[in-house]
Design an enzyme around this catalytic site. Sequence first.
Site, PDB file in Angstrom:
ATOM      1  N   CYS A 125       0.822  -1.227   0.000  1.00 30.21           N
ATOM      2  CA  CYS A 125       0.000   0.000   0.000  1.00 30.21           C
ATOM      3  C   CYS A 125       0.850   1.269   0.000  1.00 30.21           C
ATOM      4  O   CYS A 125       0.367   2.341  -0.354  1.00 30.21           O
ATOM      5  CB  CYS A 125      -0.930   0.012   1.201  1.00 30.21           C
ATOM      6  SG  CYS A 125      -2.029  -1.397   1.241  1.00 30.21           S
TER       7      CYS A 125
ATOM      8  N   HIS B  81      -3.446   7.281   2.989  1.00 24.03           N
ATOM      9  CA  HIS B  81      -3.835   5.985   2.419  1.00 24.03           C
ATOM     10  C   HIS B  81      -5.239   5.671   2.932  1.00 24.03           C
ATOM     11  O   HIS B  81      -5.537   5.837   4.118  1.00 24.03           O
ATOM     12  CB  HIS B  81      -2.839   4.917   2.873  1.00 24.03           C
ATOM     13  CG  HIS B  81      -3.238   3.525   2.494  1.00 24.03           C
ATOM     14  ND1 HIS B  81      -3.734   3.207   1.252  1.00 24.03           N
ATOM     15  CD2 HIS B  81      -3.226   2.362   3.201  1.00 24.03           C
ATOM     16  CE1 HIS B  81      -4.000   1.916   1.210  1.00 24.03           C
ATOM     17  NE2 HIS B  81      -3.701   1.384   2.385  1.00 24.03           N
TER      18      HIS B  81
ATOM     19  N   ASN C  29     -10.198   0.156   0.117  1.00 26.45           N
ATOM     20  CA  ASN C  29      -8.736   0.172   0.127  1.00 26.45           C
ATOM     21  C   ASN C  29      -8.223  -0.342  -1.215  1.00 26.45           C
ATOM     22  O   ASN C  29      -8.359  -1.523  -1.523  1.00 26.45           O
ATOM     23  CB  ASN C  29      -8.237  -0.705   1.284  1.00 26.45           C
ATOM     24  CG  ASN C  29      -6.732  -0.730   1.406  1.00 26.45           C
ATOM     25  OD1 ASN C  29      -6.020  -0.284   0.515  1.00 26.45           O
ATOM     26  ND2 ASN C  29      -6.249  -1.262   2.514  1.00 26.45           N
TER      27      ASN C  29
HETATM   28  O1  UT7 Z   1      -3.922  -1.260   3.716  1.00 26.74           O
HETATM   29  C1  UT7 Z   1      -2.941  -1.567   4.587  1.00 26.74           C
HETATM   30  C2  UT7 Z   1      -3.187  -2.170   5.808  1.00 26.74           C
HETATM   31  N1  UT7 Z   1      -4.478  -2.680   6.154  1.00 26.74           N
HETATM   32  C3  UT7 Z   1      -5.149  -2.076   7.108  1.00 26.74           C
HETATM   33  O2  UT7 Z   1      -4.756  -1.029   7.531  1.00 26.74           O
HETATM   34  C4  UT7 Z   1      -6.341  -2.764   7.667  1.00 26.74           C
HETATM   35  C5  UT7 Z   1      -6.276  -2.683   9.150  1.00 26.74           C
HETATM   36  N2  UT7 Z   1      -7.324  -3.375   9.870  1.00 26.74           N
HETATM   37  C6  UT7 Z   1      -8.613  -2.995   9.868  1.00 26.74           C
HETATM   38  O3  UT7 Z   1      -9.035  -2.144   9.109  1.00 26.74           O
HETATM   39  C7  UT7 Z   1      -9.532  -3.623  10.878  1.00 26.74           C
HETATM   40  O4  UT7 Z   1      -8.746  -4.385  11.769  1.00 26.74           O
HETATM   41  C8  UT7 Z   1     -10.658  -4.500  10.287  1.00 26.74           C
HETATM   42  C9  UT7 Z   1     -11.701  -3.618   9.641  1.00 26.74           C
HETATM   43  C10 UT7 Z   1     -10.096  -5.476   9.283  1.00 26.74           C
HETATM   44  C11 UT7 Z   1     -11.329  -5.278  11.389  1.00 26.74           C
HETATM   45  O5  UT7 Z   1     -11.823  -4.376  12.384  1.00 26.74           O
HETATM   46  P1  UT7 Z   1     -11.511  -4.605  13.935  1.00 26.74           P
HETATM   47  O6  UT7 Z   1     -12.215  -3.555  14.661  1.00 26.74           O
HETATM   48  O7  UT7 Z   1     -10.010  -4.679  14.077  1.00 26.74           O
HETATM   49  O8  UT7 Z   1     -12.204  -5.979  14.205  1.00 26.74           O
HETATM   50  P2  UT7 Z   1     -11.589  -7.356  14.756  1.00 26.74           P
HETATM   51  O9  UT7 Z   1     -10.732  -8.016  13.718  1.00 26.74           O
HETATM   52  O10 UT7 Z   1     -10.987  -7.117  16.115  1.00 26.74           O
HETATM   53  O11 UT7 Z   1     -12.910  -8.192  14.941  1.00 26.74           O
HETATM   54  C12 UT7 Z   1     -13.939  -7.790  15.840  1.00 26.74           C
HETATM   55  C13 UT7 Z   1     -15.134  -8.700  15.631  1.00 26.74           C
HETATM   56  C14 UT7 Z   1     -14.761 -10.181  15.592  1.00 26.74           C
HETATM   57  O12 UT7 Z   1     -15.820 -10.907  16.184  1.00 26.74           O
HETATM   58  P3  UT7 Z   1     -15.680 -11.435  17.716  1.00 26.74           P
HETATM   59  O13 UT7 Z   1     -14.465 -12.315  17.725  1.00 26.74           O
HETATM   60  O14 UT7 Z   1     -15.530 -10.198  18.548  1.00 26.74           O
HETATM   61  O15 UT7 Z   1     -16.965 -12.150  17.922  1.00 26.74           O
HETATM   62  C15 UT7 Z   1     -14.743 -10.491  14.124  1.00 26.74           C
HETATM   63  O16 UT7 Z   1     -14.992 -11.840  13.845  1.00 26.74           O
HETATM   64  O17 UT7 Z   1     -15.735  -8.409  14.367  1.00 26.74           O
HETATM   65  C16 UT7 Z   1     -15.877  -9.632  13.640  1.00 26.74           C
HETATM   66  N3  UT7 Z   1     -15.788  -9.317  12.215  1.00 26.74           N
HETATM   67  C17 UT7 Z   1     -16.851  -8.976  11.478  1.00 26.74           C
HETATM   68  N4  UT7 Z   1     -18.159  -8.862  11.788  1.00 26.74           N
HETATM   69  C18 UT7 Z   1     -18.994  -8.477  10.791  1.00 26.74           C
HETATM   70  C19 UT7 Z   1     -14.681  -9.284  11.434  1.00 26.74           C
HETATM   71  N5  UT7 Z   1     -15.019  -8.923  10.180  1.00 26.74           N
HETATM   72  C20 UT7 Z   1     -16.366  -8.739  10.187  1.00 26.74           C
HETATM   73  C21 UT7 Z   1     -17.285  -8.374   9.196  1.00 26.74           C
HETATM   74  N6  UT7 Z   1     -18.586  -8.242   9.542  1.00 26.74           N
HETATM   75  N7  UT7 Z   1     -16.906  -8.103   7.916  1.00 26.74           N
END
Ligand code: UT7
Length: 326
Positions: free
Chosen positions: A113, A253, A283
């Site tokens: 990225c 970004h 993204n």
């Molecule tokens: O481009 C370069 C680098 N990339 C990034 O910068 C991306 C960085 N990361 C992110 O943007 C975020 O971490 C995400 C959007 C990918 C995820 O958000 P988060 O707030 O970090 O969520 P998490 O991974 O901690 O997950 C929280 C909960 C989990 O459920 P439990 O375990 O709490 O029951 C996930 O399973 O959200 C759940 N979850 C979803 N729920 C509904 C993960 N993806 C989804 C989804 N819809 N699409």
Amino acid sequence: MLRAKITGTGSYVPETVLTNADLERMVDTTDEWIMERTGIRERRIAAANQGTSDLAAEAARRALDAAGLAASEIDLILVATVTPDMLFPSTACLVQGKIGATRAAAYDLAAACSGFLYGLSVANSHIVSGQYKNILVIGAETLSRVVNWKDRGTCILFGDGAGAVVLQATKGNSGIVTTLLKSDPSLWQLLCLPSVGSRIHASPLDVEASMHTIQMKGNETFKAAVKALDEIVDETLGAAGVKAAEVDLLIPHQANIRIIQATAKRLKMPMDKVYLILEKYGNTSAASVPMALDEAVRTGAVTPGKTILMEAFGGGLTWASALVKW
Ligand code: UT7
């Protein structure tokens, strides 16, 4: 003293729109969750007959038009991408053929990225050293081809698109002020695409394990991004002797609205000084900064005399910034 100035910008996105409502029918997710956790509402998907070089070439043509430069006047084409048309020839060579940049050199640059800002920095050095006068720097991706459409943690994030700039040698005061490039391999496993490469060859077993798709530990990547970007914006402004209050526009970004808000907060910058295209395009990795820059130029958010700070973070890990006096 020679400076490198962005004299034209261009971008291109494919027509097909994939909305959060569409994703609700594909994986266990909701529009509400995606909007709240990422800020993304929809993203674009390349047509079956479009490769990254097609998107890149269209963005390049638009940047050349804006600069009033013929493709034959380009000395170098740099394409930042993690989704090249093929491993070789480079996507940059394919773009060269498509736009008819007959006397250019061409190569690809892989910094995920952060790739566009890495490319801008390298192009800046080529110009400041006097080696080249006119360079096309392009960030282009067809991430839809390498996304695991069954993984709700990643498939909601990514989209396809391309952005390009024409960088030209100038003796004036405007242009690139400073760039910073950083990388840290210790956390490479947070964000990677293991196959196809020399180590993992996409055997049926690898494909079954989705090794040919983006692997990301989202939450850890998120935290690493916020920390790295906090540090790099401070260091960039310090190196240039510019105060945060003197920055007119932040072009970040476009990965996650919460990461962008954290950087803006660090800079004590109101969100109306931050240019966002995230909601419409998701993204787009190396394409995201030049796509946002192009839209900012075309909508009049970037005008002569303004100070623009660009930053990006991605796999590698890599992160980068550029401060530009427009
Ligand atoms: O481009 C370069 C680098 N990339 C990034 O910068 C991306 C960085 N990361 C992110 O943007 C975020 O971490 C995400 C959007 C990918 C995820 O958000 P988060 O707030 O970090 O969520 P998490 O991974 O901690 O997950 C929280 C909960 C989990 O459920 P439990 O375990 O709490 O029951 C996930 O399973 O959200 C759940 N979850 C979803 N729920 C509904 C993960 N993806 C989804 C989804 N819809 N699409």
